[in-house]
Write a protein that holds these residues in place. Structure first.
Motif, PDB file in Angstrom:
ATOM      1  N   ASP A  79       0.824  -1.204   0.000  1.00 44.97           N
ATOM      2  CA  ASP A  79       0.000   0.000   0.000  1.00 44.97           C
ATOM      3  C   ASP A  79       0.863   1.261   0.000  1.00 44.97           C
ATOM      4  O   ASP A  79       0.360   2.351  -0.296  1.00 44.97           O
ATOM      5  CB  ASP A  79      -0.943   0.021   1.211  1.00 44.97           C
ATOM      6  CG  ASP A  79      -2.248  -0.713   0.936  1.00 44.97           C
ATOM      7  OD1 ASP A  79      -2.656  -0.782  -0.235  1.00 44.97           O
ATOM      8  OD2 ASP A  79      -2.849  -1.230   1.888  1.00 44.97           O
ATOM      9  N   GLY A  80       2.124   1.129   0.336  1.00 45.31           N
ATOM     10  CA  GLY A  80       3.024   2.268   0.274  1.00 45.31           C
ATOM     11  C   GLY A  80       3.750   2.394  -1.050  1.00 45.31           C
ATOM     12  O   GLY A  80       4.548   3.322  -1.231  1.00 45.31           O
ATOM     13  N   PHE A 120       1.475   5.197   1.758  1.00 42.40           N
ATOM     14  CA  PHE A 120       0.767   4.259   2.631  1.00 42.40           C
ATOM     15  C   PHE A 120      -0.371   4.955   3.366  1.00 42.40           C
ATOM     16  O   PHE A 120      -1.499   4.441   3.420  1.00 42.40           O
ATOM     17  CB  PHE A 120       1.753   3.657   3.633  1.00 42.40           C
ATOM     18  CG  PHE A 120       1.143   2.667   4.586  1.00 42.40           C
ATOM     19  CD1 PHE A 120       0.956   1.349   4.202  1.00 42.40           C
ATOM     20  CD2 PHE A 120       0.768   3.049   5.866  1.00 42.40           C
ATOM     21  CE1 PHE A 120       0.385   0.432   5.082  1.00 42.40           C
ATOM     22  CE2 PHE A 120       0.200   2.144   6.747  1.00 42.40           C
ATOM     23  CZ  PHE A 120       0.007   0.832   6.354  1.00 42.40           C
ATOM     24  N   LEU A 121      -0.103   6.129   3.912  1.00 40.96           N
ATOM     25  CA  LEU A 121      -1.130   6.848   4.649  1.00 40.96           C
ATOM     26  C   LEU A 121      -2.313   7.185   3.742  1.00 40.96           C
ATOM     27  O   LEU A 121      -3.473   6.990   4.128  1.00 40.96           O
ATOM     28  CB  LEU A 121      -0.556   8.127   5.255  1.00 40.96           C
ATOM     29  CG  LEU A 121      -1.552   9.005   6.022  1.00 40.96           C
ATOM     30  CD1 LEU A 121      -2.105   8.272   7.231  1.00 40.96           C
ATOM     31  CD2 LEU A 121      -0.909  10.317   6.449  1.00 40.96           C
ATOM     32  N   TYR A 122      -2.043   7.665   2.531  1.00 40.02           N
ATOM     33  CA  TYR A 122      -3.131   8.012   1.622  1.00 40.02           C
ATOM     34  C   TYR A 122      -3.960   6.783   1.243  1.00 40.02           C
ATOM     35  O   TYR A 122      -5.166   6.894   1.026  1.00 40.02           O
ATOM     36  CB  TYR A 122      -2.574   8.680   0.360  1.00 40.02           C
ATOM     37  CG  TYR A 122      -2.303  10.154   0.529  1.00 40.02           C
ATOM     38  CD1 TYR A 122      -3.219  11.110   0.096  1.00 40.02           C
ATOM     39  CD2 TYR A 122      -1.133  10.609   1.125  1.00 40.02           C
ATOM     40  CE1 TYR A 122      -2.973  12.466   0.245  1.00 40.02           C
ATOM     41  CE2 TYR A 122      -0.874  11.961   1.284  1.00 40.02           C
ATOM     42  CZ  TYR A 122      -1.797  12.883   0.843  1.00 40.02           C
ATOM     43  OH  TYR A 122      -1.554  14.228   1.001  1.00 40.02           O
ATOM     44  N   HIS A 123      -3.331   5.641   1.163  1.00 40.72           N
ATOM     45  CA  HIS A 123      -4.074   4.433   0.811  1.00 40.72           C
ATOM     46  C   HIS A 123      -4.957   3.947   1.960  1.00 40.72           C
ATOM     47  O   HIS A 123      -5.905   3.187   1.731  1.00 40.72           O
ATOM     48  CB  HIS A 123      -3.106   3.312   0.407  1.00 40.72           C
ATOM     49  CG  HIS A 123      -2.731   3.344  -1.031  1.00 40.72           C
ATOM     50  ND1 HIS A 123      -1.708   4.121  -1.515  1.00 40.72           N
ATOM     51  CD2 HIS A 123      -3.244   2.709  -2.108  1.00 40.72           C
ATOM     52  CE1 HIS A 123      -1.600   3.952  -2.825  1.00 40.72           C
ATOM     53  NE2 HIS A 123      -2.523   3.111  -3.210  1.00 40.72           N
ATOM     54  N   LEU A 124      -4.672   4.366   3.182  1.00 33.92           N
ATOM     55  CA  LEU A 124      -5.406   3.833   4.345  1.00 33.92           C
ATOM     56  C   LEU A 124      -6.309   4.843   5.032  1.00 33.92           C
ATOM     57  O   LEU A 124      -6.988   4.497   5.998  1.00 33.92           O
ATOM     58  CB  LEU A 124      -4.393   3.290   5.370  1.00 33.92           C
ATOM     59  CG  LEU A 124      -3.920   1.841   5.238  1.00 33.92           C
ATOM     60  CD1 LEU A 124      -5.084   0.875   5.385  1.00 33.92           C
ATOM     61  CD2 LEU A 124      -3.189   1.582   3.942  1.00 33.92           C
ATOM     62  N   VAL A 125      -6.356   6.086   4.555  1.00 34.30           N
ATOM     63  CA  VAL A 125      -7.031   7.123   5.312  1.00 34.30           C
ATOM     64  C   VAL A 125      -8.444   7.421   4.814  1.00 34.30           C
ATOM     65  O   VAL A 125      -9.217   8.079   5.504  1.00 34.30           O
ATOM     66  CB  VAL A 125      -6.187   8.415   5.298  1.00 34.30           C
ATOM     67  CG1 VAL A 125      -6.311   9.149   3.958  1.00 34.30           C
ATOM     68  CG2 VAL A 125      -6.556   9.332   6.449  1.00 34.30           C
ATOM     69  N   GLY A 185     -10.313   3.591   5.064  1.00 34.72           N
ATOM     70  CA  GLY A 185      -9.355   3.132   4.070  1.00 34.72           C
ATOM     71  C   GLY A 185      -9.895   2.077   3.126  1.00 34.72           C
ATOM     72  O   GLY A 185      -9.148   1.508   2.330  1.00 34.72           O
ATOM     73  N   GLU A 186     -11.199   1.814   3.168  1.00 37.77           N
ATOM     74  CA  GLU A 186     -11.754   0.778   2.294  1.00 37.77           C
ATOM     75  C   GLU A 186     -11.761   1.246   0.845  1.00 37.77           C
ATOM     76  O   GLU A 186     -12.175   2.366   0.531  1.00 37.77           O
ATOM     77  CB  GLU A 186     -13.183   0.426   2.710  1.00 37.77           C
ATOM     78  CG  GLU A 186     -13.782  -0.684   1.864  1.00 37.77           C
ATOM     79  CD  GLU A 186     -15.238  -0.967   2.190  1.00 37.77           C
ATOM     80  OE1 GLU A 186     -15.806  -1.881   1.553  1.00 37.77           O
ATOM     81  OE2 GLU A 186     -15.805  -0.288   3.067  1.00 37.77           O
ATOM     82  N   ASP A 245       5.513  12.931  -6.222  1.00 33.84           N
ATOM     83  CA  ASP A 245       5.381  12.255  -4.933  1.00 33.84           C
ATOM     84  C   ASP A 245       4.406  12.985  -4.022  1.00 33.84           C
ATOM     85  O   ASP A 245       4.339  14.226  -3.995  1.00 33.84           O
ATOM     86  CB  ASP A 245       6.748  12.150  -4.244  1.00 33.84           C
ATOM     87  CG  ASP A 245       7.644  11.104  -4.899  1.00 33.84           C
ATOM     88  OD1 ASP A 245       7.108  10.248  -5.636  1.00 33.84           O
ATOM     89  OD2 ASP A 245       8.868  11.146  -4.679  1.00 33.84           O
ATOM     90  N   LEU A 246       3.659  12.217  -3.252  1.00 35.66           N
ATOM     91  CA  LEU A 246       2.661  12.767  -2.343  1.00 35.66           C
ATOM     92  C   LEU A 246       3.322  13.490  -1.175  1.00 35.66           C
ATOM     93  O   LEU A 246       4.444  13.174  -0.781  1.00 35.66           O
ATOM     94  CB  LEU A 246       1.771  11.639  -1.810  1.00 35.66           C
ATOM     95  CG  LEU A 246       0.949  10.890  -2.868  1.00 35.66           C
ATOM     96  CD1 LEU A 246       0.369   9.608  -2.280  1.00 35.66           C
ATOM     97  CD2 LEU A 246      -0.154  11.768  -3.428  1.00 35.66           C
TER      98      LEU A 246
END
Length: 537
Positions: free
Chosen positions: A201-202, A221-226, A231-232, A478-479
């Protein structure tokens, strides 16, 4: 017209000109038009939507695939409600499935969306006890607390780190925000496969080692889970084109003037002393945009410009004296769209309709993705590592009636660590497709290729050519962290909302904004609100 005669330029004036017609640009334009501003939007292609579109990729088959973007997580439910989008996002019963082999026996690690006994049993089969499953639940419980703190801020001015409260004092803050993600994976999880399932996810959209000191992988990773605090990742019913279709509808209903087939060639912010007839805001200075449309040259004068294109692309359009010399992004993901006559059988014997319903990880153990990253940095692509997803197990509406009545399915492959620079030769797409087939076939009870009805390969260079994304970087670069550090300036609305450029009349409204990336509409919302704050509306 004689060949040496110059076509007369069409003149347009507006309060705001929006560059690009991606989903974020449509969101920004809608909010501004609803606030009473005259908005004109310029899109290079003959349709809006950018990367969030559906297409009949294989003309001989009635299937409309989400060609570039494919799932939705970050789009806030509040934004969907505010815009009045008629949009259905469906949950997947399977979160992920990871095939692996132990002691010569093919198996699979199943993670349900709502983790239950089947997930626990699957972890136990992998590691021999419940430790890995409990570590998994503990980690994602902590990540959920971080997501719950960050998600509500995404449609607000950027918070300072201290505004996030108790989340900053938790161990997960150190693991995700302060130290390379790989350290947490190695400390929290003993198994290489589990580490990889968490760590990828990162890496989607980001070319970095899990131990990279830049923490680019941590931010990804944070953007994929927030998203929405959970994070669904959900399936847009009707495909990604359904999302764009709704955004175009509300934009047009709000009065946005959408001009497709308009390629922007120059952008200039006027000096204070230059006159500009820019409509309602009544400002002396403004922005001028030159474009080439289907009907010839186009000149747009506006008080402000919002840029939905990549910052590097915007920089190239600015007059030479205005350019900042931004670094060129480099994308690293390979996209393969497939239509298959049916799902292949698995060597593990597990049900393909369960395994492919979520994210199907292929050779994404941590050691494998780290080895591939190291090789790719040397210019080598020795094997394929990535993940598959089957849209049609959740939503068959993207298939025509005849195809939907068969066992046909779509498959989307997102390959990791395939940098733009490594895939520029004419044979790159075919070579990487063959590597993908080799990788997936190792876990199948039958070869995949005989089942393939259609295939489309998109390298980063193909994405750049089709969508004008520099380097094919799907995030425009990059994010960045979705908050401000204590010493970062927040003096202007654009800075507070994370949409500032070096020019006070030009704001970012696309994936290159502070909280851009993915299909979310967040950057468009925030750019519009920054401008409305600036105008006192």
């Amino acid at each position: 017209m004689p060949s040496d005669e110059v076509a007369e330029s069409r003149e347009e004036t507006a309060d705001v000109v929006v560059l690009g017609g991606g989903h974020n640009a449509l969101v920004a334009a809608t909010y501004l038009a609803r606030a009473g501003l005259d908005v004109v939007l310029l899109e290079r292609l003959d349709h809006v939507g950018g990367a969030a579109v559906s297409a009949r990729t294989f003309p001989e088959h009635d299937a409309r695939l989400s060609r570039y973007s494919y799932l939705v997580s970050l789009m806030p439910e509040a934004l969907v409600r505010e815009l009045g989008l008629d949009l259905e996002l469906r949950s997947r019963g399977t979160a992920s499935y990871t095939p692996y082999e132990r002691d010569g026996e093919p198996r699979g690690l199943l993670v349900e969306t709502d983790e239950g006994e089947a997930t626990r049993v699957s972890f136990r089969a992998l590691t021999g006890d419940d430790d890995a499953f409990e570590a998994w639940r503990a980690f994602y419980g902590e990540v959920g607390g971080l997501a719950a703190a960050v998600a509500p801020t995404l449609l607000q001015p950027l918070p300072r780190v201290g505004d996030l409260g108790p989340a900053t004092g938790q161990p997960v803050w150190t693991d995700v925000v302060e130290r390379p993600l790989g350290e947490a994976l190695e400390r929290r999880f003993a198994d290489d496969v589990v580490r990889g399932v968490v760590g990828t996810d990162g890496l989607i959209g980001t070319f970095a080692s899990l131990h990279d000191p830049s923490l680019a992988q941590n931010r990804c990773f944070l953007y994929h889970l927030v998203g929405n605090g959970t994070g669904e990742w959900r399936v847009p019913v009707g495909g990604m084109g359904a999302v764009t279709g709704e955004l175009e509808r509300v934009a047009r209903e709000a009065g946005v003037r959408i001009l497709t087939g308009a390629t922007v060639t120059r952008v200039k912010q006027l000096e204070e002393r230059e006159a500009c007839d820019c409509g309602d805001p009544g400002e002396e200075a403004g922005v001028v945009v030159d474009a080439v449309g289907d009907d010839g040259p186009l000149h747009v004068s506006a008080a402000y410009a919002l840029s939905g294109i990549a910052p590097h692309a915007l920089d190239a359009l600015l007059w030479p004296d205005d350019q900042a010399g931004l670094p060129r992004p480099s994308g690293s993901q390979l996209k393969i769209n497939l239509l298959v006559s049916r799902l292949p059988r698995l060597r593990s014997g597990d049900d393909p309709t369960v395994a492919f319903a979520g994210t199907f990880h292929v050779d994404e153990a941590m050691s494998q993705v780290e080895a591939l990253h190291a090789a790719a940095e040397r210019g080598e692509q020795p094997f394929a590592s990535g993940e598959l997803y089957c849209h049609t197990l959740t939503d068959r509406s993207i298939l025509g009636p005849e195809l939907a009545a068969t066992d046909a399915q779509t498959l989307t492959w997102f390959g990791l660590h395939t940098p733009y620079e490594n895939l520029l030769d004419d044979g790159a797409a075919e070579r990487e497709y063959r590597r993908f087939l080799t990788a997936i076939d190792a876990y199948l009870a039958e070869p995949l290729e005989p089942l393939v009805l259609g295939v489309e390969v998109k390298t980063p260079a193909d994405v750049e050519q089709a969508l004008a994304m520099p380097g094919g970087h799907i995030f425009h670069g990059d994010l960045a962290w979705p908050w401000l550090e204590d010493d970062e300036p927040a003096e202007t609305p654009a800075q507070r909302w994370g949409v500032a450029t070096a020019h006070d009349r030009i704001l970012l409204c696309g994936s290159g904004a502070r909280r851009g990336g993915a299909v979310s509409g967040i950057a468009g919302h925030n750019a519009a609100h920054a401008l409305l704050e600036l105008l006192g509306r």
